[in-house]
Enzyme design. Structure first.
Site: not given
Ligand code: S3P
Length: 437
Positions: A21-22, A93, A121, A165, A167, A316, A392
Site C-alpha cells: 500500500k505504501s 492518512g 485523525r 512518522s 507520513q 501497522d 487491520r
Molecule cells: C505509512 C506510514 C505509517 C503507517 C501507514 C502507512 C506510510 O503511518 O501506519 O499505514 O505509507 O508512510 P505514520 O507515518 O503515521 O506512522
C-alpha cells in the site's frame, strides 16, 4: 458487512498477497509528477490507492489500466490542474498527508477531505512543518478539512521529526522538491523509507546520513522528474495476517510469495522470532525494495517484553502482534506505542476490547499494554468482535477466531477493502472457513 469465521487448523498453501500500500501510493504520486508516462505493475487496488488515483485524475492526470498494468501520464512537477472541487482521500492518512506536501506548492487552491475516520485523525503534524516552509495551509482544529491556498514561494527548513512518522517525513520530502534551499529532515527513530527508495528509483537526488541509529535526509528543489517503470512487491502488512494464521493454527504450513521485506517494515518478524516463531525467508531478491518468499510453520510462542526500538517498524502489525501475544505462554509487554491511538481507529483501545471479548486478561496503559497470554493450547471465546470500522482490527480479529472454541462474528468489515479487497479469497485458498454476511 460482517465476517463469520469458524475455528480452524491444518492451513496449507502457497499464496500471494496484494501490492504494498505504501509503495502503491508513492508510485501514483511520483508518476503523476514525472514528465511523461510511467508504468506500474502490481499496484494495490484497495480503496485507499484508488482514492489516490481519483485525486490525481481530478487534477488532470490520465491514469489507465491495461492488462493489469497501470499507465500514469505525468505532467511534470507543476503540471497539475485545479481540481475545482474538494479532493476526497477516503480513509487514507498516507495519501492525504503526502499530497498536502505537493498541494502546498501548487498555484491553485485546494480543499482536502476524507471519511469520518480520516476526519478525526491528527493533521497538525503536517500543518506545522508546512507552515514553517511558508505554505498557506489551515486545518479545522488540527483535523480535516485542510484548506491550502497558493504561496509566493516555499522555503527549506531544518526539521527534526517530533513523532516517528513516515507520513510526516514524506510530506516534507515532497514539498522540499519545490522549496528554495536545502531542506534537512532528522529522524530520531527511523521509519519506513519507501519515499527515499522511490526518490532514488525516479533519479531524484537526495543525501542521507546515518547518525548512530538516527538519520538525516538532505534535499533540494528540482526542475523535473523522469518517468520510470515500477514493479510493486507484496505488502508485508497484508502477509502478516497469514503469518499469524499459520503460527497459531496447529499442523499448518504456508508459503507467502514475493513479499516486501524492507528492514524498516519487518519489526514483526523479529518480534515473532523472539517469541519462538518458525519463519524462514527464502529466495531473497532486490527490485526497488528487498523481497522474499516467507515460509511459516505452526509454532508454540512465548510472551516477550517488546523491544521499543521495534515499534515504529511494526506499527501497522501491532494488532497481529497482540493476537500472537494472546496465544503465547506467559506475559507480553508493549510500551512506547501511543501512535496506535492515532490510526484508523484507536488501536490500543480497539484491540483491548477485542482481547477482552475473546476472554483475555490485560492491563491497558496510555502508551501500551500488558497481555496475559493463554498459551499455545489456549482457546478463545466464541463471541462478537467490533472492528471499529478499522481494516487491520477486522483482519487480525478474523484470524484470531481460528483459535476460538467454535465460531466468531467480526462486525463491520467493509473497511477491509481499503487495503486487502480479496482477503476472504486468500483465507478460503488456505482452508479457512470464513463467510461474509
Ligand atoms: C505509512 C506510514 C505509517 C503507517 C501507514 C502507512 C506510510 O503511518 O501506519 O499505514 O505509507 O508512510 P505514520 O507515518 O503515521 O506512522
Amino acid at each position: 458487512m460482517d465476517f463469520l469465521i469458524k475455528s480452524g487448523q491444518n492451513l496449507k498453501g502457497v499464496i500471494t498477497v496484494p501490492g504494498d500500500k505504501s509503495i502503491s501510493h508513492r508510485s501514483i504520486i511520483l508518476s503523476s509528477l514525472a514528465a511523461g508516462t510511467s508504468k506500474i505493475t502490481g499496484l494495490l487496488e484497495g480503496e485507499d490507492c484508488l482514492a489516490t488515483i481519483e485525486v490525481f485524475r481530478n487534477m488532470g492526470i490520465k491514469i489507465v489500466k491495461e492488462r493489469g498494468i497501470y499507465s500514469v501520464e505525468g505532467k511534470g512537477l507543476r503540471g497539475l490542474e485545479d481540481p475545482e472541487k474538494p479532493l476526497d482521500f477516503g480513509n487514507s492518512g498516507t495519501s492525504i498527508r503526502l499530497c498536502s506536501g505537493i498541494l502546498s506548492a501548487q498555484s491553485f487552491e485546494s480543499t482536502l477531505i476524507g471519511d469520518s475516520s480520516l476526519s478525526s485523525r491528527p493533521m497538525q503534524r503536517i500543518v506545522e512543518p508546512l507552515t514553517a516552509m511558508g505554505a498557506n495551509i489551515t486545518s479545522k482544529n488540527g483535523t480535516l478539512p485542510i484548506e491550502i491556498s497558493p504561496t509566493d514561494s516555499l522555503k527549506s527548513i531544518n526539521y527534526s521529526l517530533p513523532i516517528a512518522s513516515a507520513q510526516v517525513k514524506s510530506c516534507i520530502m515532497l514539498s522540499a522538491l519545490y522549496a528554495e534551499g536545502v531542506t534537512t529532515i532528522e529522524e530520531n527513530v527511523v521509519t519506513r523509507d519507501h519515499t527515499e527508495n522511490m526518490f532514488k528509483h525516479f533519479g531524484i537526488p537526495l543525501k542521507m546520513e546515518d547518525l548512530e541509529g538516527k538519520k538525516r535526509i538532505n534535499l533540494t528543489s528540482i526542475d523535473s522528474i523522469n518517468p520510470t517503470d515500477i514493479k510493486i512487491c507484496g505488502d508485508f502488512s497484508s502477509a502478516s495476517f497469514f503469518i499469524l494464521a499459520a503460527l497459531i493454527c496447529p499442523k499448518s504450513e504456508l508459503l507467502i510469495k514475493n513479499v516486501g521485506i524492507n528492514k524498516t517494515r519487518i519489526g514483526l518478524l523479529h518480534a515473532l522470532r523472539h517469541m519462538g516463531a518458525n519463519i524462514q525467508l527464502l529466495n531473497q531478491t532486490e527490485n526497488i525494495e528487498p523481497t522474499a518468499d516467507i515460509l511459516v510453520k505452526s509454532s508454540n510462542l512465548k510472551g516477550i517484553i517488546l523491544n521499543t526500538n521495534l515499534v515504529a517498524n511494526m506499527i501497522d502489525e501491532m494488532p497481529v502482534f497482540f493476537i500472537a501475544a494472546a496465544l503465547s505462554e506467559g506475559i507480553t509487554i508493549v510500551k512506547d506505542a501511543k501512535e496506535l491511538r492515532a490510526k484508523e481507529s484507536d488501536r490500543l483501545q480497539a484491540m483491548a476490547e477485542a482481547l477482552s471479548s475473546f476472554g483475555l486478561k490485560y492491563d491497558l496503559e496510555e502508551d501500551g499494554i500488558k497481555i496475559y497470554g493463554l498459551g499455545s493450547t489456549g482457546i478463545l471465546n466464541s463471541t462478537n468482535i467490533s472492528s471499529y470500522g478499522d481494516h487491520r482490527i477486522a483482519m487480525a480479529s478474523a484470524i484470531a477466531s481460528l483459535r476460538s472454541d467454535d465460531k466468531v462474528r467480526v462486525l463491520d468489515c467493509l473497511n477491509v477493502n481499503t487495503s486487502y479487497p480479496n482477503f476472504v479469497d486468500t483465507c478460503k485458498e488456505i482452508g479457512i472457513d470464513i463467510k461474509q454476511s
